[in-house]
Enzyme design. Structure first.
Site, mmCIF file in Angstrom:
data_model
loop_
_atom_site.group_PDB
_atom_site.id
_atom_site.type_symbol
_atom_site.label_atom_id
_atom_site.label_comp_id
_atom_site.label_asym_id
_atom_site.label_seq_id
_atom_site.Cartn_x
_atom_site.Cartn_y
_atom_site.Cartn_z
ATOM 1 N N GLU A 1 12.394 3.833 -5.847
ATOM 2 C CA GLU A 1 11.820 3.353 -4.592
ATOM 3 C C GLU A 1 10.829 4.417 -4.155
ATOM 4 O O GLU A 1 11.229 5.499 -3.719
ATOM 5 C CB GLU A 1 12.958 3.150 -3.589
ATOM 6 C CG GLU A 1 12.629 2.119 -2.548
ATOM 7 C CD GLU A 1 12.010 2.750 -1.347
ATOM 8 O OE1 GLU A 1 10.755 2.760 -1.291
ATOM 9 O OE2 GLU A 1 12.733 3.228 -0.482
ATOM 10 N N CYS B 1 8.314 4.746 4.174
ATOM 11 C CA CYS B 1 7.646 4.088 3.043
ATOM 12 C C CYS B 1 7.213 2.679 3.418
ATOM 13 O O CYS B 1 6.206 2.202 2.919
ATOM 14 C CB CYS B 1 8.553 4.090 1.824
ATOM 15 S SG CYS B 1 10.209 3.522 2.172
#
Ligand code: NDP
Length: 454
Positions: free
Chosen positions: A228, A262
């Site tokens: 990720e 993010c």
């Protein structure tokens, strides 16, 4: 002293921690494997009860744990406490749903009795970042321990007390000793551990460089990985949108966690018909944000995580302006102690500029003007990343077009991208691969065994 707690609000080093020795790493591997074996023998009822105890501890101690988060990485105390409570929610979700996710699935295939069986893999290397220092870890811990896996945690070197807290909570909840171990090790030692036969996979949240390094090693030794990585999420606003709501959400989407998320909206792609009005309101929203002491309830934005992170943002902004971008507001270093940075907005970002392609991991929004939904999607996809995305529009055709065409792991319509334990989380392109959360996250580190009984 690689692992240290440095208060980003003051710049003071508050605590330092020694790295562990090679023999302690070996002990951890032995303990991790033993804990996996014990956990695998536990009933789902036992795992469920222990996972609910983790949630109880997190809820009871949210203020204390939130204070550790704020001390180490600078987010506001109120958002840190919210993060701890979200971890508790995630643990309860998996406590209540893992049994059905792990249940045998009968498949009609041949004359034999055939079914899929979900079995744990064993110890998993867990490399995590500092931005959501508990949530990032618990979203591994909850599905992993419910499945019967264990974790060897190499947390970011600036959040050692957060790292220790997870080991402590898991132990106190009654999981087998060694189920989740906090390891103060170097990145080279991560490589050694990944090559050890007792370690069966790796999950990493962080930068592309770190992800590529871990995945390369796992590729050599044939182990599964979930990555990720970064994102530069598009946030599209079309003329039919509820503009005030879109602006309010856009300010939060870009500045939550001091912009260090993010899945933050980073590129604001606005239709020309509403561009000027959006820009004016967005500017007002940014200028109203209170930047300061993260422990004060009045503060919206705390300091950035480190001096170097702040310098990097300042450099990206400076270069973008040199390349032709214009500053709408803010985007400046705040002088004085601590790593404070005034949230800001840039427009006229040139396609030839690095800022157009890079992730900006801080509270700086990039504004773009487009003339159609097709142009909006084309711009959204003109990025190496593909994590989340948002579109604000009341037009159902535009909604369907965006859902179908945006290259991202998530598209949120009329809201900002957010993670939830019941929804798979992850990206495409350079944002990584694999999924965390939901059944997909739990099964990412399962042996999905085909069983056939004749
Ligand atoms: P890093 O990738 O450097 O750090 C994340 C974790 O990976 C830390 O535990 C770090 O350890 C570790 N790590 C770093 N390099 C390696 C390696 N070669 N092998 C194994 N582990 C490694 O992220 P940063 O904190 O430097 O942030 C930089 C960028 O990362 C951001 O701009 C953003 O793109 C991305 N990021 C993404 C996040 C997300 O949620 N998707 C969260 C945070 C960052 P150590 O701390 O010891 O270096």
């Amino acid at each position: 002293m690689a692992f240290a707690s440095t208060n980003p609000a003051t710049g003071e080093v508050e605590a330092t921690f020694d790295n562990i020795s090679e023999s302690q790493i070996e002990d951890a591997l032995v303990a991790s494997w033993a804990a996996h074996k014990t956990l695998k023998s536990w009933s789902m009822e036992d795992r469920k009860a222990a996972m609910h105890r983790i949630a109880d501890i997190l809820e009871d101690e949210a203020d204390r744990l939130g204070a550790i988060i704020t001390l180490e990485m600078g987010k506001t105390l109120k958002s840190a406490i919210g993060e701890v409570k979200k971890c508790a929610m995630g643990c309860r979700y998996y406590a209540d749903h893992a049994e059905s996710m792990m249940a045998d699935e009968v498949v009609e295939a041949t004359d034999a009795q055939t079914y899929k069986k979900y079995l744990p893999l064993g110890p998993i290397m867990v490399v995590m970042p500092w931005n959501y220092p508990l949530w990032q870890v618990y979203r591994f811990v909850a599905p992993a321990l419910m499945a019967g896996n264990t974790g060897l945690l190499k947390h970011a070197s600036n959040v050692p007390q957060c790292s220790l807290s997870v080991e402590d909570v898991v132990r106190r909840a009654g999981f087998p000793e060694g189920s989740l171990q906090s390891m103060f090790i170097t990145t080279d030692q991560v490589g050694d551990i990944l090559r050890d036969d007792r370690v069966r996979g790796a999950t990493l949240t962080g930068s592309e460089g770190a992800g590529s390094s871990v995945a390369s090693i796992c590729g050599e030794v044939i182990k599964p990985t979930v990555l990720e990585l970064g994102g530069s999420d598009a946030f599209i606003v079309m003329p039919s949108a509820d503009l005030d709501k879109a602006v309010e959400v856009a300010v939060t989407a870009r500045t939550q966690n001091c912009g260090q998320s993010c899945i933050a909206g980073k590129r604001f792609i606005i239709h020309a018909d509403i561009y000027d009005e959006f820009k004016a309101k967005f500017k007002v929203g940014f200028e109203a944000l209170v930047v300061g002491d993260p422990n004060s309830p009045a503060t919206d934005i705390g300091p950035m995580v480190t001096e170097s992170a702040r310098d990097e943002i300042a450099k990206q902004v400076e270069n973008a302006i040199k390349d032709g971008a214009a500053r709408v507001t803010g985007a400046e270093v705040i002088d004085g102690p601590g790593f404070f940075y005034r949230p800001g907005i840039l427009e006229h970002i040139q396609q030839s500029s690095n800022a157009y392609h890079e992730e900006i991991f801080g509270p700086v929004a990039l504004l773009f003007k487009v003339h159609s939904i097709e142009e909006a999607i084309e711009l959204a996809n003109d990025s190496p990343f593909g994590l989340g995305s948002s579109i604000f529009t009341q037009d159902s055709d535009e909604q369907a077009f965006a859902i179908n065409e945006i290259e991202a792991g998530a598209t949120f319509v009329n809201s900002m991208t957010a993670s939830h334990p019941a929804l798979p989380f992850g990206g495409v392109k350079r944002s990584g691969y694999g999924r965390e959360l939901a059944a997909e996250g739990l099964r990412a580190f399962c042996n999905i065994k085909t069983v056939s009984i004749s």
